[in-house]
Motif scaffolding. Structure first.
Motif, mmCIF file in Angstrom:
data_model
loop_
_atom_site.group_PDB
_atom_site.id
_atom_site.type_symbol
_atom_site.label_atom_id
_atom_site.label_comp_id
_atom_site.label_asym_id
_atom_site.label_seq_id
_atom_site.Cartn_x
_atom_site.Cartn_y
_atom_site.Cartn_z
ATOM 1 N N LEU A 19 0.817 -1.202 0.000
ATOM 2 C CA LEU A 19 0.000 0.000 0.000
ATOM 3 C C LEU A 19 0.858 1.262 0.000
ATOM 4 C CD1 LEU A 19 -2.853 1.216 0.163
ATOM 5 C CD2 LEU A 19 -2.683 1.046 2.648
ATOM 6 N N THR A 20 1.892 1.289 0.817
ATOM 7 C CA THR A 20 2.768 2.457 0.892
ATOM 8 C C THR A 20 3.440 2.705 -0.450
ATOM 9 O OG1 THR A 20 3.166 2.078 3.249
ATOM 10 C CG2 THR A 20 4.731 3.480 2.086
ATOM 11 N N LEU A 96 5.658 6.235 10.288
ATOM 12 C CA LEU A 96 4.451 5.885 9.554
ATOM 13 C C LEU A 96 3.927 4.611 10.201
ATOM 14 C CD1 LEU A 96 2.723 6.626 7.076
ATOM 15 C CD2 LEU A 96 4.226 5.186 5.706
ATOM 16 N N THR A 97 2.933 4.763 11.058
ATOM 17 C CA THR A 97 2.522 3.655 11.910
ATOM 18 C C THR A 97 1.019 3.597 12.089
ATOM 19 O OG1 THR A 97 2.896 2.656 14.095
ATOM 20 C CG2 THR A 97 2.796 5.051 14.004
ATOM 21 N N LYS A 119 -1.029 5.395 9.936
ATOM 22 C CA LYS A 119 -1.447 4.721 8.717
ATOM 23 C C LYS A 119 -2.970 4.674 8.708
ATOM 24 C CE LYS A 119 2.303 1.440 8.890
ATOM 25 N NZ LYS A 119 2.607 0.018 9.036
ATOM 26 N N PRO A 120 -3.591 5.371 7.798
ATOM 27 C CA PRO A 120 -5.050 5.285 7.711
ATOM 28 C C PRO A 120 -5.478 3.926 7.182
ATOM 29 C CG PRO A 120 -4.202 7.222 6.575
ATOM 30 C CD PRO A 120 -3.038 6.342 6.896
ATOM 31 N N LYS A 128 -4.243 10.941 0.906
ATOM 32 C CA LYS A 128 -4.094 12.300 1.432
ATOM 33 C C LYS A 128 -2.839 12.422 2.286
ATOM 34 C CE LYS A 128 -6.624 15.858 4.021
ATOM 35 N NZ LYS A 128 -5.844 16.906 3.447
ATOM 36 N N ALA A 129 -2.564 11.428 3.122
ATOM 37 C CA ALA A 129 -1.362 11.457 3.962
ATOM 38 C C ALA A 129 -0.107 11.464 3.098
ATOM 39 C CB ALA A 129 -1.355 10.277 4.918
ATOM 40 N N ALA A 130 -0.076 10.644 2.041
ATOM 41 C CA ALA A 130 1.075 10.601 1.145
ATOM 42 C C ALA A 130 1.246 11.930 0.410
ATOM 43 C CB ALA A 130 0.940 9.455 0.159
ATOM 44 N N GLU A 131 0.133 12.528 -0.005
ATOM 45 C CA GLU A 131 0.203 13.831 -0.673
ATOM 46 C C GLU A 131 0.734 14.898 0.281
ATOM 47 O OE1 GLU A 131 -3.813 14.219 -2.047
ATOM 48 O OE2 GLU A 131 -3.395 13.136 -3.900
#
Length: 147
Positions: A19-20, A96-97, A119-120, A128-131
């Protein structure tokens, strides 16, 4: 590695790893992603020990994405050792957890995490977190895009 800026992903869960990597690609982060699966392997990679003893020590990751709940050595101890070494003290580390413990977040920042992201579970929140992660580095004028 080729000397290009790369990302070190420290993740023991294959689903979260997939996923990441997928979400980083969706956000147009084109850098190579090196994956290690436990805290000891992360330290070996960063400090060029064990199976990574032949790795070029000057070819440090541009950023470390670090899970907290890891086998062998937990993520906070990995962060502690990275910050304790003069060669890696400024290495950008993003926790990132999936941990929702406030104490983990507090400890992460006290030890020296640059960012703490949960981590959602939902894919749109992960995107959104990655952006936001990419935006953070663009604001610092250090985008993680390969040249």
């Amino acid at each position: 590695m080729t000397g290009q800026p790369h990302i070190l992903l420290v993740e023991d869960n294959p689903d979260d790893e997939y996923l990441t990597k997928r979400e980083l690609a969706k956000c147009n982060i084109a850098n190579a992603v090196v994956v290690v699966h436990d805290g000891e392997e992360a330290l070996d990679y960063v400090f060029c020990r064990g199976v990574y003893s032949d790795r070029d020590a000057s070819d440090m990751p541009a950023i470390v994405l670090l899970d907290l709940r890891l086998p062998k050595v937990d993520g906070l101890e990995v962060l502690r050792r990275i910050r304790a070494d003069g060669q890696t003290t400024l290495l950008p580390v993003v926790i990132l957890t999936s941990s929702q413990e406030e104490q983990d977040k507090l400890n992460g920042f006290l030890i020296g995490a640059n960012i703490y992201m949960q981590k959602p579970v939902e894919i749109d929140k992960f995107v959104k977190a990655a952006e936001e992660l990419n935006l953070y580095w663009q604001l610092l004028e250090e985008p993680l895009r390969a040249i």
